[in-house]
Design an enzyme around this catalytic site. Structure first.
Site: not given
Ligand code: 7GP
Length: 831
Positions: A374, A571, A565-566, A677
């Site tokens: 992952h 990110k 998100k985290r 999503k």
């Protein structure tokens, strides 16, 4: 709710059993019974929690019925069974999902209305099990949903953490962690199985002896003993009879008292030992990177894996088949490396405990396991310091050595003159103090290795696991992630779900490809109107929720631009902030500029030990504080941090988004699932060519996706060419202005020191290439604003996004795993 089989219409007339009946009347009766007999209350004095518990038990009774029948069916047919081994599960609230699976949402609503109660208020009361950090744990939960819905025999194995992921509070703009006490009111969804428990040994030493037949045997003289007890949660398939099993292990003391200590009169000492045992399943580690070197973490991994494998062996014994066929009964998936000690543990159980010879055991082991990776982040690749590993698992270390010796002997035949390559392949990293590389153990010990998006799988085979790809190219597979449309569309966005069902029928709920039928409606003005109406309702609901929680008034008509998100530097929430500050600067300099109103929302937790991520949260809140009260903004720019982002909050965030921020540095986000999503709920994506974004863009069409920035190869080349972020800062006036405003303390009440670490990193190293992508990102955001000004164009793009999201269902992902990795087929459970 979309119109599907609702109980009231399908149940034949006549008295229904109060524990299985699905009509509103029976549900109401069962609810009142449970309120009385389980909670000891009557309606007039019942609390929110009493009502929640009573309703949950009502639903649970109905699940148990199907659950038992599923187990019976599996027992009779003895099918190959998937065992998903995962240290994390993030299922989200159970009650609503189970109502949906059973098809009794409407009947339940009606039953409660008859008592003057509101179903949504009761649903809202549920405390979700936060037994995971983020993407990996949520993926495991989506997979459990799809396995049951596709009628695949499956067990999810994991850990029943007493404290899940911490709750996040925001104080003075900073993240503050508080403990997650999800079990405080009890958990109506689990069934404790005191009879299903296993001993787990650790520490000590091994003895190698020759038995009476001249066979070499190994005795493990362990130092400590724990016990794992099963807690079972039913996982109902949607619209089918199948109810699978999520089996989580809780650590307990093997004996209630340590009798040797007790006999010496040390009662308290004996009890303390019990307490110590229980710490193994006490708390989830909150990092989404590896916690290398943490003894308790290794104990957790070994603990749940050992219990799970012993459980599989117990189930296997009931089939009467010879042990060498273990792999014919079970396909076990390693959800990242966290459960990888399973490779050595299964060898130990088969060889040491059950007397198989090594080759037979190795054959069964390799054909049982497969490994999902992952992440490519080097800091997240688990390796255990050898001294620690030897101390906790002395026998397993011997087994790992033996696996490695045989593997490397083969490799030396293949690469006789390449000792450097042999060292790279080795399961043992020889750098002092030496390490056990878990990804290598998983790669050697399983029959398949998969990445979670096409790009990620390619990078896995060309970087992190290149040497393994060289020897076993056929072992590598791609399995692009997916998400369950039940929770993330039907439950989260009932208005949109109804609209889809009206347009397409309800087949899309189990066959998401059918959404493609929407393409023909993308330009239909009446349909577009209803589409926008549905979106506006979710935006208003989120706005209301935030107003109630934090007193933030936000305008549902503004563009909801969301990154949830985290929090992690890769990110790039801070790239998003640089855009916000740029918009702020533009409006300050031209207060009359005609820009569409935007609300930029952030949500996400930072690992408690990750200082830079916590500083990013502080910066988001600091920018929000200044921007939101500056009259020059005239409500055209708002910034909101949504605290305590979890599955429940996510379900109210995705449907409300117009724009989905998927802006990680290319090559760093393995897949992403939030991206799916959002898009499934009709948000447009602004994103880089990273993870599954690449495939989402391909699916929805480049015209319906806001792409910007370097791709993964360009990112590598940029770094290799001696990247100098400072030069970019000097060259771009808007960038410089944004950075200067942050650096100068404008968002810190004049304190120029507060955000210095963040700014220094950006100007000095900028590992995540924010400055390299800044201009492309800001220009792309301008294109977003242009598209937003044209509602017909925007809505068309949104409809096409949803129409083309079919392949991102976790049903598709699971069907691929079943076909290509697990070799399992559905086993239908009859009603
Ligand atoms: C995440 C990845 O970061 C994300 O890109 C992916 O969509 C998700 O897994 C599911 O595959 N990784 C984790 O959550 C994680 O903890 C460390 O990775 C092993």
């Amino acid at each position: 709710m979309p119109a599907r089989k609702q109980s009231s219409g399908t149940v034949p007339p006549g008295p229904e059993h109060t524990r299985t009946g699905l009509s509103a009347e029976t549900l109401r009766q069962a609810f009142l019974d449970n309120l009385f007999y389980i909670q000891g209350r009557f309606p007039e004095i019942a609390t929110d929690d009493d009502r929640y518990q009573a309703l949950s038990y009502t639903v649970r009774d109905r699940l148990l019925h199907r659950w038992v029948r599923t187990i019976q069916a599996y027992k009779e047919r003895d099918p190959r069974t998937v065992c998903y081994l995962s240290a994390e599960y993030l299922p989200g609230p159970h009650l609503a999902n189970n109502l949906l699976s059973l098809g009794i949402v409407d009947a339940t609503r009606e039953a409660l209305r008859g008592l003057g109660l509101d179903l949504d208020a009761i649903l809202d009361h549920e405390e979700e099990p936060g037994l995971g950090n983020g993407g990996l744990g949520r993926l495991a939960a989506c997979f459990m949903d799809s396995l049951a819905t596709l009628e695949i025999p499956a067990i999810g194995y994991g850990i029943r953490y007493e404290y899940g992921i911490f709750d996040q509070k925001i104080q003075d703009g900073w993240q503050v962690e508080t403990s997650d006490t999800w079990l405080h009111y009890g958990n109506p969804w689990e069934v404790r199985r005191p009879g299903i428990c296993y001993d787990v040994r650790i520490g000590g030493r091994t003895e190698h002896v020759t038995d009476e037949h001249g066979r070499l045997r190994v005795h493990w003289r362990h130092a400590d003993l724990f016990r794992g007890v099963a807690y079972d949660t039913p996982v109902a398939g949607y619209g089918v009879e199948t109810v699978n099993l999520l089996r989580l292990w809780r650590a307990e003391a093997a004996e209630d008292f340590d009798f040797t200590v007790f006999n010496q009169g040390d009662y308290v000492g004996a009890v303390m030992r019990k307490v110590r045992s229980e710490t193994i399943s006490k708390v989830l580690y909150p990092n989404d990177e590896a916690d290398s070197g943490k003894r308790l973490r290794l104990l957790q991994q070994y603990f749940f894996v050992s219990c799970s494998l012993q459980d599989m062996l117990r189930i296997f014994a009931t089939t009467g088949r010879p042990l060498a066929e273990f792999h014919a009964k079970f396909a076990a998936q390693l959800n990242d490396t966290h459960p990888t000690i399973a490779v050595a543990e299964l060898m130990r159980l088969l060889v040491d405990e059950h007397g198989l010879d090594w080759d037979e055991a190795w054959q069964a082991t390799r054909h049982t396991f497969a490994y999902t990776n992952h992440t490519l982040l080097p800091e997240a690749l688990e390796k255990w310091p050898l001294p620690l590993f030897a101390d906790v698992l002395p026998r397993h270390l011997e087994i790992v050595y033996e696996i490695n010796r045989r593997f490397l002997d083969d490799m030396r035949l293949r690469y006789p003159d390449d000792p450097a390559r042999i060292a790279r392949l080795s399961i043992i990293d020889e750098t002092p103090p030496k390490y056990v590389r878990m990804a290598h153990l998983a790669s050697v010990g399983g029959h398949a290795i998969n990445g979670v998006a096409a790009l990620h799988t390619r990078l896995l085979g060309t970087t992190v696991l290149k040497d393994f790809h060289d020897i076993w190219p056929d072992k590598f597979q791609n399995k692009t992630n997916g998400v369950t449309p039940r929770r993330f569309l039907m439950l989260a966005n009932p208005g949109l779900a109804d609209l889809l069902t009206e347009a397409l029928g309800d087949g899309w709920t189990r066959d998401l490809e059918r959404l493609r039928g929407l393409e023909g409606l993308a330009d239909d003005p009446a349909f577009q109107d209803r589409w926008r109406q549905a979106k506006l309702i979710r935006k208003a609901a989120l706005a209301e929720r935030l107003r109630a929680g934090q007193g933030n008034a936000i305008d549902p008509a503004s563009l909801f631009d969301i990154q949830a998100k985290r929090i992690h530097e890769y990110k790039r929430q801070h790239l998003n902030l640089l855009h916000v500050v740029t918009l702020y600067n533009r409006l300050k300099h031209a207060p009359d500029a005609d820009v569409p109103a935007r609300t930029v929302l952030f949500g996400g937790k930072a690992a408690p030990g990750y200082a830079m991520a916590k500083l990013i949260i502080k910066l988001i809140n600091a920018v929000a504080e200044v921007v939101n009260r500056d009259p020059d903004m005239r409500d055209r720019l708002k910034v909101v941090f949504v605290p305590d982002y979890n599955v429940k909050v996510a379900q109210s965030v995705y449907p409300a988004a117009d724009l989905s921020e998927q802006i990680s540095t290319a090559g760093m986000e393995a897949s992403g699932t939030g991206n799916m999503k959002f898009s499934l709920n009709g948000a447009l994506t602004i994103g880089t060519l990273d993870g599954a974004n690449v495939e989402i863009r391909e699916a929805v069409g480049p015209d319906n996706f806001f792409l910007f920035g370097l791709d993964a190869d360009e990112a590598v080349r940029t770094r290799a060419a001696g990247y100098r972020p400072y030069a970019l800062y000097e060259r771009d006036p808007e960038l410089r202005a944004a950075v200067d405003l942050i650096a100068g303390g404008h968002f810190a009440h004049g304190d120029a020191g507060l955000f210095r670490p963040l700014v220094d990193h950006l100007l000095g190293r900028d590992d995540y290439l924010l400055l390299a992508d800044y201009r492309a990102y800001v220009d792309c955001q301008d294109r977003v604003a242009d598209a937003w000004r044209d509602p017909a164009r925007w809505t068309r793009m949104a409809i096409l996004n949803v129409a083309r999201m079919g392949r991102f269902s976790s049903d598709r992902a699971i069907a691929e795993y079943c076909r290509d990795i697990w070799n399992v087929a559905p086993a239908r459970v009859d009603g």
